[in-house]
Design a protein around this motif. Structure first.
Motif, mmCIF file in Angstrom:
data_model
loop_
_atom_site.group_PDB
_atom_site.id
_atom_site.type_symbol
_atom_site.label_atom_id
_atom_site.label_comp_id
_atom_site.label_asym_id
_atom_site.label_seq_id
_atom_site.Cartn_x
_atom_site.Cartn_y
_atom_site.Cartn_z
ATOM 1 N N LEU A 66 35.228 30.515 38.602
ATOM 2 C CA LEU A 66 36.511 30.982 39.100
ATOM 3 C C LEU A 66 36.455 31.125 40.615
ATOM 4 N N PRO A 67 37.577 30.870 41.301
ATOM 5 C CA PRO A 67 37.593 31.083 42.751
ATOM 6 C C PRO A 67 37.592 32.567 43.064
ATOM 7 N N PRO A 68 37.032 32.954 44.197
ATOM 8 C CA PRO A 68 36.431 32.102 45.243
ATOM 9 C C PRO A 68 34.948 31.808 45.019
ATOM 10 N N ASN B 119 32.970 37.744 42.418
ATOM 11 C CA ASN B 119 34.001 37.576 41.392
ATOM 12 C C ASN B 119 34.065 38.762 40.446
ATOM 13 N N LEU B 120 32.911 39.379 40.178
ATOM 14 C CA LEU B 120 32.887 40.545 39.295
ATOM 15 C C LEU B 120 33.670 41.712 39.909
ATOM 16 N N LEU B 121 33.512 41.914 41.206
ATOM 17 C CA LEU B 121 34.253 42.979 41.882
ATOM 18 C C LEU B 121 35.751 42.694 41.874
ATOM 19 N N LEU B 122 36.134 41.422 42.013
ATOM 20 C CA LEU B 122 37.553 41.066 41.957
ATOM 21 C C LEU B 122 38.132 41.326 40.572
ATOM 22 N N VAL B 123 37.360 40.999 39.527
ATOM 23 C CA VAL B 123 37.824 41.254 38.167
ATOM 24 C C VAL B 123 37.978 42.756 37.936
#
Length: 377
Positions: free
Chosen positions: A227-229, A365-369
């Motif tokens: 997944l981006p980014p 990406n984990l922090l964004l989720v």
């Protein structure tokens, strides 16, 4: 009692790291054994008529040997007859490791050899070339190559030149990515399912909403790198890991001509009795030898010199192509020992850098989720 954070951590570690990691070490070990066995096969004496008659007087200690030939016929379920230049040998395939090595004349092979068992191999066309290595049993009317103790028969079906077979096996005999093995897909699926169940249980507890978000976020870990980014860093990870794999292959191929020579020794005997030597040769004059069939290995590191190491059969006026089918007339630009050490060092750097790159992208990406889940839940 285990806290929710500890339970989530244990599930993620078990399914995302431990199970695939154990599979990765096993895969790397199996390919390392394959490369070692192919190298050992090239050091064993070839089966000849004289050798088979001479070994028939010693049945208690079977002779380790190898045989090159073409598939002649299959008898029963486990016996293969292989025709060589001057003798036909039977091979007991009941306990065997079977590999299929493709020939890529224009570029080094990217994919590893196909690994299978004799029972699952299916039909094989007659005349296919094969290298077998095992223990020679000539107590009967015909010589038979069998497994012995904990060593199964090695059978490598191949096309292309025999002289480059060992080098091709050493170059390609490694997994593209050890983490992605037969244990990885079920482990990732099991981890995702377990974390979703854990999140469902936590959502039923009003005070555990933050833990439920954490469980859901960790359940998405298998797809997060895509997944981006973070996908940009995932691409860099793949490039770095492949580069490390190529450098490990260079390391092994550079060391390959030295397998006949102990440290400090310039000449030694090949399994067929020929004298095999290493000499220094000017790089500027290597072109003529290359036109005569010399294989030149150009290390990516450690070859900044005007000389190269040439390996071949001792002959009048210099070195010549060996008559041993598995021994290649080879030149390594620069010092092969220094070049192999440098390739090993750089391979470790690339692999470590690629793992760090993947970890950064995954964490990002984990922090964004987690941030999205805070807004949704």
């Amino acid at each position: 009692m285990i806290s929710p954070v500890m339970a989530i951590t244990i599930v993620a570690f078990l399914f995302y790291l431990m199970i695939p990691g154990v599979g990765a070490f096993d895969v790397r070990r199996r390919w390392r054994v394959f490369r070692r066995r192919v190298t050992e096969a090239s050091l064993r004496p070839p089966v000849t008529f004289a050798l088979s008659r001479r070994s028939s007087h010693d049945h208690e200690t079977p002779l380790a040997a190898r045989f090159l030939g073409t598939l002649e016929s299959i008898q029963g379920e486990h016996t293969v007859w292989i025709r060589g230049s001057d003798i036909t040998v039977a091979v007991d395939m009941s306990v065997s490791d079977v590999y299929l090595v493709a020939h890529s004349p224009d570029s080094p092979p990217e994919a590893p050899p196909a690994r299978t068992s004799w029972a699952r191999l299916g039909s094989i066309p007659e005349g296919m070339k094969v290298l077998v290595s095992g223990h020679l049993d000539s107590s009967g009317s015909h010589p038979v190559i069998r497994s012995c103790a904990n060593e199964p028969v090695l059978a490598v079906f191949y096309d292309g030149l025999e002289s480059s077979l060992v080098r091709r096996c050493i170059w390609s005999g490694r997994q593209l990515n050890e983490y992605w093995n037969s244990a990885t897909p079920p482990a990732l699926a099991g981890g995702t399912f377990a974390l979703i169940v854990l999140a469902y249980v936590l959502l039923r507890q009003p005070l555990a909403l933050s833990y439920a978000r954490l469980a859901i976020a960790f359940a998405t870990v298998p797809v997060l790198p895509l997944l981006p980014p973070g996908i940009a860093l995932f691409y860099l990870y793949r490039v770095g890991w492949r580069r490390g794999r190529v450098l490990r292959a260079h390391r092994d191929v550079i060391q390959l001509p030295l397998r006949y020579l102990a440290d400090g020794v310039q000449c030694a005997s090949l399994p067929n009795g020929e004298l095999y030597c290493m000499t220094d040769h000017p790089v500027a004059a290597i072109g003529e030898l290359r036109r005569n069939g010399l294989t030149v290995i150009d290390p990516p590191f450690g070859h900044r010199s005007d000389s190269c190491a040439v390996f071949g059969r001792a002959a009048a006026g210099g070195l010549a192509p060996p008559s041993d089918a598995l021994c290649e007339w080879t030149a390594v630009l620069g010092d092969p020992r220094l070049a192999s050490v440098e390739c090993q060092r750089m391979a470790r750097r690339y692999e470590l850098g690629s793992v760090l790159t993947l970890s950064v992208g995954l964490l990002m990406n984990l922090l964004l989720v987690m941030a999205v889940l805070v807004l949704v839940l």
